[in-house]
Design an enzyme around this catalytic site. Structure first.
Site, short mmCIF file in Angstrom:
data_model
loop_
_atom_site.label_atom_id
_atom_site.label_comp_id
_atom_site.label_asym_id
_atom_site.label_seq_id
_atom_site.Cartn_x
_atom_site.Cartn_y
_atom_site.Cartn_z
N ASP A 1 4.01 -0.41 5.52
CA ASP A 1 3.61 0.53 4.32
C ASP A 1 3.70 2.16 4.66
OD1 ASP A 1 2.46 1.31 1.89
OD2 ASP A 1 0.20 0.94 2.61
N GLU B 1 1.45 9.07 -1.10
CA GLU B 1 0.87 7.80 -2.14
C GLU B 1 -0.50 7.24 -1.51
OE1 GLU B 1 0.69 3.37 -2.96
OE2 GLU B 1 0.61 4.50 -1.03
N GLU B 2 -0.59 7.47 -0.24
CA GLU B 2 -1.93 6.86 0.19
C GLU B 2 -2.92 7.49 -0.14
OE1 GLU B 2 -2.15 4.06 1.30
OE2 GLU B 2 -0.15 3.57 2.23
N HIS C 1 -2.31 -1.72 6.93
CA HIS C 1 -3.43 -0.72 6.95
C HIS C 1 -4.02 -0.70 8.33
CE1 HIS C 1 -3.39 1.18 2.70
NE2 HIS C 1 -2.37 1.08 3.08
N HIS D 1 7.18 5.89 -0.20
CA HIS D 1 6.25 7.02 0.51
C HIS D 1 6.21 6.83 1.85
CE1 HIS D 1 2.71 4.33 1.67
NE2 HIS D 1 3.14 3.56 0.63
N GLU E 1 7.46 -1.11 -1.98
CA GLU E 1 5.99 -0.91 -1.56
C GLU E 1 5.91 -2.04 -0.35
OE1 GLU E 1 3.27 0.18 -0.79
OE2 GLU E 1 3.03 2.04 -2.25
#
Length: 827
Positions: free
Chosen positions: A211, A245-246, A348, A199, A272
Site C-alpha cells: 500500500d 493518498e494516506e 499498514h 500513491h 490500491e
C-alpha cells in the site's frame, strides 16, 4: 416444480384401491405388484402399507455417516479448488522478453522505493527521496522509449480543500503536496487519455510495500513497456504517482481538480491495496460504462472481479476508501478500482515489506403440498434464526469474559466454534421437524419439499435484489438456475431408484458451480473482514460481527444441503460430533488457550497500538491558560484494549484511563482522524512535557461583524506537515460557512467539526476563516476551537519517554508512535 408427476390426491386414492384389492385377493402376484408400485413412488405417502412400508424406508434412506462424509469431502474439495485457483498466479514467463512486462524489473522498483523507509506526506523521504527516485527511473525509461511516442513529466504541488462524508464526515485541506505526473502519448499528441493512479506515500512507521509502492512499481514497468513499443498509440496514458493518498485522498483531488491534463481524462484505473499479494480484485467500477469491465475482462489474463465486493465496499461497512471516490465524485469520470486483498493482517504495519509480495502477484402444487411447503419455509427460517441467536449468545459470552479475537491468529477456531454451532442447530431443528411434525411423510417427499423451499428462498432474493437494482442479483440467479438444471437432470434417476449413490453424485455435480463461486466470495469476505476486525475500534465486538457473518455464510451453503437431512436415516452422530467439536473449542477459548496475536515473521498478526506523546494547553475566553498537562496518549485499535499489554507493561492499566473533556471538541485529545466514535477506550500515561523544535503556532488574525449579524473569525496556523483543526459551537451559535471546501461546514459524528490539514515540504502559513451565526449571546463565548499538531517524521517525531515505552511492548504488537500538541481556545 415437483419431482413427482402425481398429485397427493391421486396417490392417496390409488393407495387405498390397492390396499382393498390386496385384502380381497391376497395373492402373491398382487402383493408383488403393490410392492413394485410402492418402490416407484417418489411423492408423499400418508400412511404406510403393512407389507411394503418398512422395506421402502430401508431402501430410500441414506447412510448418515456416508452422507456426512460425502458432503464434508465435497466442501473440502471445493475449498481446495478455490485455494489452488488463488495460488495459480504465475504467468508463462516472468523474466520479461523484449516488449513484455518484466515482473523482476517491477520488483527492483519496489525494493528501491521501500528501501527509502516510511514515506509520510511532508517528510523528506516522501517529498524528496522518493520523488527523486521516480524521476530518475522515468528519465531512464524516456531515454529507451520509441521515437513514435512522446513522454512529458510534470511535478505538481497543489493546494486546496474539500469535504468528504468518510468516517462520519469532515473537511480536508492540503498545501504544497506532491504529484509526479507522466503523460505518454503519440508524437503528434492526443485529445483524450486514460489515467493510471497509484500513491507512493505510506502511513507512518510502515514501509508501505503493498500500500501502495507495488502499484507504483507496476506502473513504472507498464510505462517502460508501452513507451518502448513499436506500435503507435491512439490515445494518451497519464501515469499519476500521487504523494498524499494516506492523507485521505488529497493528492488525487489536487490532480483531478487543478492539473491541466485532467481535462483529457476519459477513464481511470486505480491501483490500491487492502492486503499483501494474492489475486488483485476489481472491487469498484463505474459509474455505469460497462465497456470498462468488458475491456478489463478481454485484456486481463487472470480477471478477478465481483460486483458483490463493490456493493459491500460502497455501503460503508468497510472503514476505508480509495482515490476512486475522488475521480468519481469530483472528476465525474468512470474507472476501475483494483486491490490486493490477501493477508490484510499486516496492512499498514511494519510487516508490509517488499519480500512479502510474490512476483506472481505482481505478474498474474396442491393444497396439502402448499401447506407443507409453507411450514417447511417457516422451519427453515426458524432454523436459521435460532442458529444465529445461538452463535450470538456464544459470541457475547466470549466477549464478556475477555476472550475476543481468539480466532484472529487461527481462523479455523472461528469455524470450529461458530461454524459448527450454526450447522448443529440447523440440523437439530430440521431433525425435530422430521421426527415430530412430518412423521407420517416419506423421506423422498420431504427431500423434494425442502429442495423447493431453498429454491424459493433464492428466487425471492433474486427478485428483491433485482427490484432494488443491485448488480449482485446475478449471484442469486446462479443459485436458482443451476439447482433447477440439477433437478431436471436427476429427476428420472430419483424417481426410479430413490436417493441412492448415483443421485448424490449427480446432485453434487450439478451444484458444483454455485457452491464453487459461493466459496470464492466467502473466501473474499473473510480474507477482507477478518483483518479489519483487528482494527475496527473498541466499540464493536468483533466476535459478534464474525459470528454473524459466519452464520450467514453457513446458511447460504446449507440451503441446498438441507434436503439430505430428510434423506438420511439418522442425524444423531453428525449432531453429536458437531456439538463435541463446538464444546471442546468453546472450553479452550474460555481458558485462553488461543492467543490472538502473532509475531511469526512468516505470517504476523500484530496488535495495533497508537502512542502519542502529547502536550495539551487549554485557554479560557480571556486567553489565559486554565489547564496544561502532558502524557502519552494510548489507543488500542481493537476490542481487547490493553488487556493483553498490561501484563507486559503494568503501568498501562485501568487506573490511567483517559477521561473525556466534555467541553472540548473531540474530548480534548489530538485525534489524527475523526474516529473517536469507534475508539472510546484509551489511556493517558502522565509524562514530562514535550517541546518540538518546530512548534505549531495558532493565532486569531481578525474578528469582524458581518452585515448579516454573524461573526467572521480569521485564523492563521503554522506547524508540521500534519495538523487537525476542531470546532465546537456553543449554545445559541451555529457555524454558517467557512473558507474551506465548498464553503459549507460538514460536521463529524457527534456534532463537532473536524478539518484535516497537511502540506508538502514547504508551505506558507495556513490562513482560513469561519463564520459564526449568533442567535443568543452566552457568557462562555460562542465557539471553541482547537488545533492539534502531529509530528510524524524527522527528529520531532520522537521523545525519550516515547522510545522507552515503545521498547516495552511485546514483539506481537505494533506500536506506532509520534509526538503531538493540542491547544484549545475559546472565542
Amino acid at each position: 416444480m415437483e419431482w413427482s408427476s402425481e398429485s397427493a390426491t391421486v396417490r392417496r386414492h390409488r393407495g387405498t384401491a390397492e390396499r382393498r384389492e390386496g385384502e380381497a385377493a391376497a395373492s402373491h402376484r398382487q402383493r408383488e405388484a403393490s410392492a413394485q408400485e410402492d418402490a416407484k413412488g417418489v411423492g408423499r405417502m400418508w400412511g404406510k402399507t403393512e407389507n411394503g412400508g418398512g422395506s421402502r424406508v430401508a431402501k430410500t434412506a441414506l447412510s448418515e455417516a456416508r452422507t456426512a462424509l460425502a458432503l464434508a469431502l465435497y466442501l473440502l474439495a471445493l475449498r481446495a479448488l478455490v485455494q489452488l485457483s488463488l495460488q495459480r498466479l504465475v504467468l508463462s514467463r516472468t523474466s520479461g522478453l523484449q516488449g513484455e512486462f518484466d515482473a523482476r524489473q517491477a520488483r527492483d522498483y519496489l525494493e528501491h522505493i521501500t528501501a527509502i523507509g516510511p514515506r509520510t506526506t511532508g517528510s523528506t523521504e516522501n517529498e524528496i527521496l522518493t520523488v527523486q527516485y521516480l524521476l530518475e527511473q522515468i528519465k531512464l525509461i524516456e531515454a529507451q522509449s520509441n521515437s513514435i511516442h512522446s513522454i512529458s513529466v510534470d511535478i505538481q504541488r497543489p493546494t486546496g480543500s474539500f469535504s468528504i462524508d468518510f468516517l462520519g464526515g469532515f473537511t480536508s485541506y492540503y498545501d504544497n503536496i506532491t504529484n509526479v505526473v507522466v503523460k505518454l502519448e503519440p508524437r503528434d499528441g492526443a485529445e483524450s487519455a486514460i489515467l493510471a493512479n497509484c500513491h507512493f506515500d505510506s502511513v507512518a512507521n510502515s514501509p508501505g510495500a503493498s500500500d501502495d509502492a507495488v502499484s507504483c512499481a507496476v506502473m513504472l514497468e507498464v510505462l517502460r513497456v508501452m513507451s518502448a513499443s513499436p506500435e503507435p498509440m491512439q490515445h494518451a496514458v497519464v501515469f499519476l504517482f500521487n504523494g498524499a493518498e494516506e492523507n485521505v485522498l488529497q493528492a488525487s483531488h489536487g490532480f483531478i481538480t487543478q492539473h491541466p491534463w485532467a481535462s483529457l481524462i476519459r477513464a481511470f484505473i486505480n491501483l490500491e491495496a487492502a492486503g499483501v499479494g494474492g489475486k488483485e480484485l476489481v472491487f469498484q467500477t463505474g459509474p455505469e460504462n460497462p465497456w470498462l469491465v468488458q475491456a478489463y475482462v478481454s485484456a486481463a489474463k487472470h480477471p478477478f472481479a465481483s460486483v458483490v465486493a463493490q456493493e459491500v465496499f460502497q455501503s460503508g461497512i468497510i472503514p476505508s476508501d480509495t482515490d476512486f471516490r475522488i475521480y468519481r465524485d469530483f472528476g465525474n469520470i468512470p474507472g476501475i478500482d483494483l486491490a490486493f486483498i490477501e493477508n490484510g493482517y499486516i496492512y499498514h504495519t511494519k510487516y508490509d515489506t517488499a519480500d512479502r509480495i510474490l512476483i506472481d502477484s505482481i505478474q498474474r402444487a396442491d393444497a396439502n403440498y402448499m401447506r407443507d411447503f409453507l411450514c417447511g419455509l417457516g422451519i427453515t427460517f426458524i432454523s436459521w434464526f435460532t442458529s444465529l441467536v445461538t452463535v450470538l449468545i456464544i459470541a457475547v459470552f466470549i466477549s464478556l469474559i475477555g476472550q475476543s479475537l481468539s480466532w484472529y491468529n487461527y481462523f479455523y477456531i472461528a469455524v470450529c466454534l461458530y461454524g459448527t454451532a450454526t450447522v448443529a442447530k440447523i440440523i437439530f431443528i430440521h431433525t425435530l421437524a422430521k421426527r415430530f411434525y412430518y412423521m407420517n411423510a416419506s423421506d423422498l417427499y420431504l427431500g423434494e419439499l425442502f429442495f423447493d423451499t431453498s429454491l424459493f428462498v433464492h428466487c425471492a432474493f433474486l427478485v428483491a435484489l433485482t427490484y432494488q437494482g443491485f448488480c449482485s442479483a446475478f449471484m442469486s440467479a446462479v443459485w436458482v438456475v443451476f439447482p433447477l438444471l440439477t433437478k431436471l437432470c436427476v429427476y428420472k434417476d430419483f424417481k426410479k431408484h430413490g436417493a441412492q449413490g448415483r443421485f448424490v453424485a449427480l446432485y453434487l455435480l450439478g451444484m458444483f458451480i454455485p457452491y464453487l463461486y459461493g466459496l470464492y466470495l466467502i473466501w473474499a469476505v473473510f480474507e477482507m473482514f477478518t483483518p479489519i476486525l483487528g482494527r475496527s475500534g473498541s466499540e464493536i465486538p468483533p466476535d459478534v460481527v464474525l459470528a454473524s457473518i459466519l452464520a450467514v455464510c453457513v446458511m447460504i451453503l446449507s440451503s441446498y444441503f438441507i434436503t439430505f437431512i430428510y434423506l438420511v436415516n439418522s442425524t444423531k452422530k453428525t449432531i453429536l460430533t458437531l456439538i463435541l467439536v463446538c464444546a471442546v473449542t468453546f472450553l479452550l477459548v474460555c481458558s485462553g488457550a488461543f492467543f490472538p496475536y502473532s509475531s511469526n515473521p512468516e505470517s504476523p498478526k500484530p496488535k495495533r497500538v497508537f502512542l502519542q506523546h502529547v502536550s495539551r494547553t487549554f485557554h479560557n475566553l480571556e486567553g489565559s491558560v486554565v489547564k496544561r498537562d502532558s502524557g502519552i496518549w494510548i489507543n488500542g485499535f481493537d476490542y481487547t484494549g490493553m488487556s493483553h499489554v498490561t501484563p507486559h507493561i503494568p503501568e498501562i492499566n485501568d487506573t490511567i484511563r483517559a477521561h473525556c473533556e466534555e467541553d472540548a471538541p473531540l474530548c480534548g485529545f489530538p485525534w489524527y482522524l475523526p474516529v473517536h466514535f469507534l475508539i472510546r477506550k484509551n489511556w493517558y500515561l502522565p509524562a514530562p512535557e514535550v517541546s518540538p523544535r518546530n512548534p505549531a503556532h495558532f493565532r486569531l488574525v481578525s474578528k469582524e461583524k458581518m452585515p448579516w449579524d454573524s461573526i467572521k473569525l480569521t485564523f492563521e496556523a503554522t506547524g508540521p506537515s500534519h495538523m487537525s483543526f476542531y470546532v465546537r459551537t456553543h449554545k445559541g451559535s451555529t457555524l454558517s460557512q467557512w473558507s474551506l471546501g465548498n464553503g459549507i461546514p460538514v460536521t463529524s459524528r457527534g456534532g463537532d467539526y473536524f478539518v484535516f490539514y497537511s502540506h508538502g515540504l514547504q508551505a506558507s502559513a495556513w490562513q482560513f476563516w469561519i463564520e459564526v451565526q449568533v442567535s443568543e449571546e452566552q457568557a462562555e463565548g460562542m465557539v471553541t476551537v482547537a488545533i492539534a499538531a502531529h509530528y510524524l517524521s524527522g527528529e520531532n517525531k520522537r521523545s525519550s519517554q516515547l522510545d522507552a515505552l515503545k521498547k516495552k511492548f511485546p514483539d506481537w504488537s505494533f506500536p506506532s508512535a509520534w509526538v503531538s500538541t493540542y491547544s484549545l481556545f475559546v472565542f
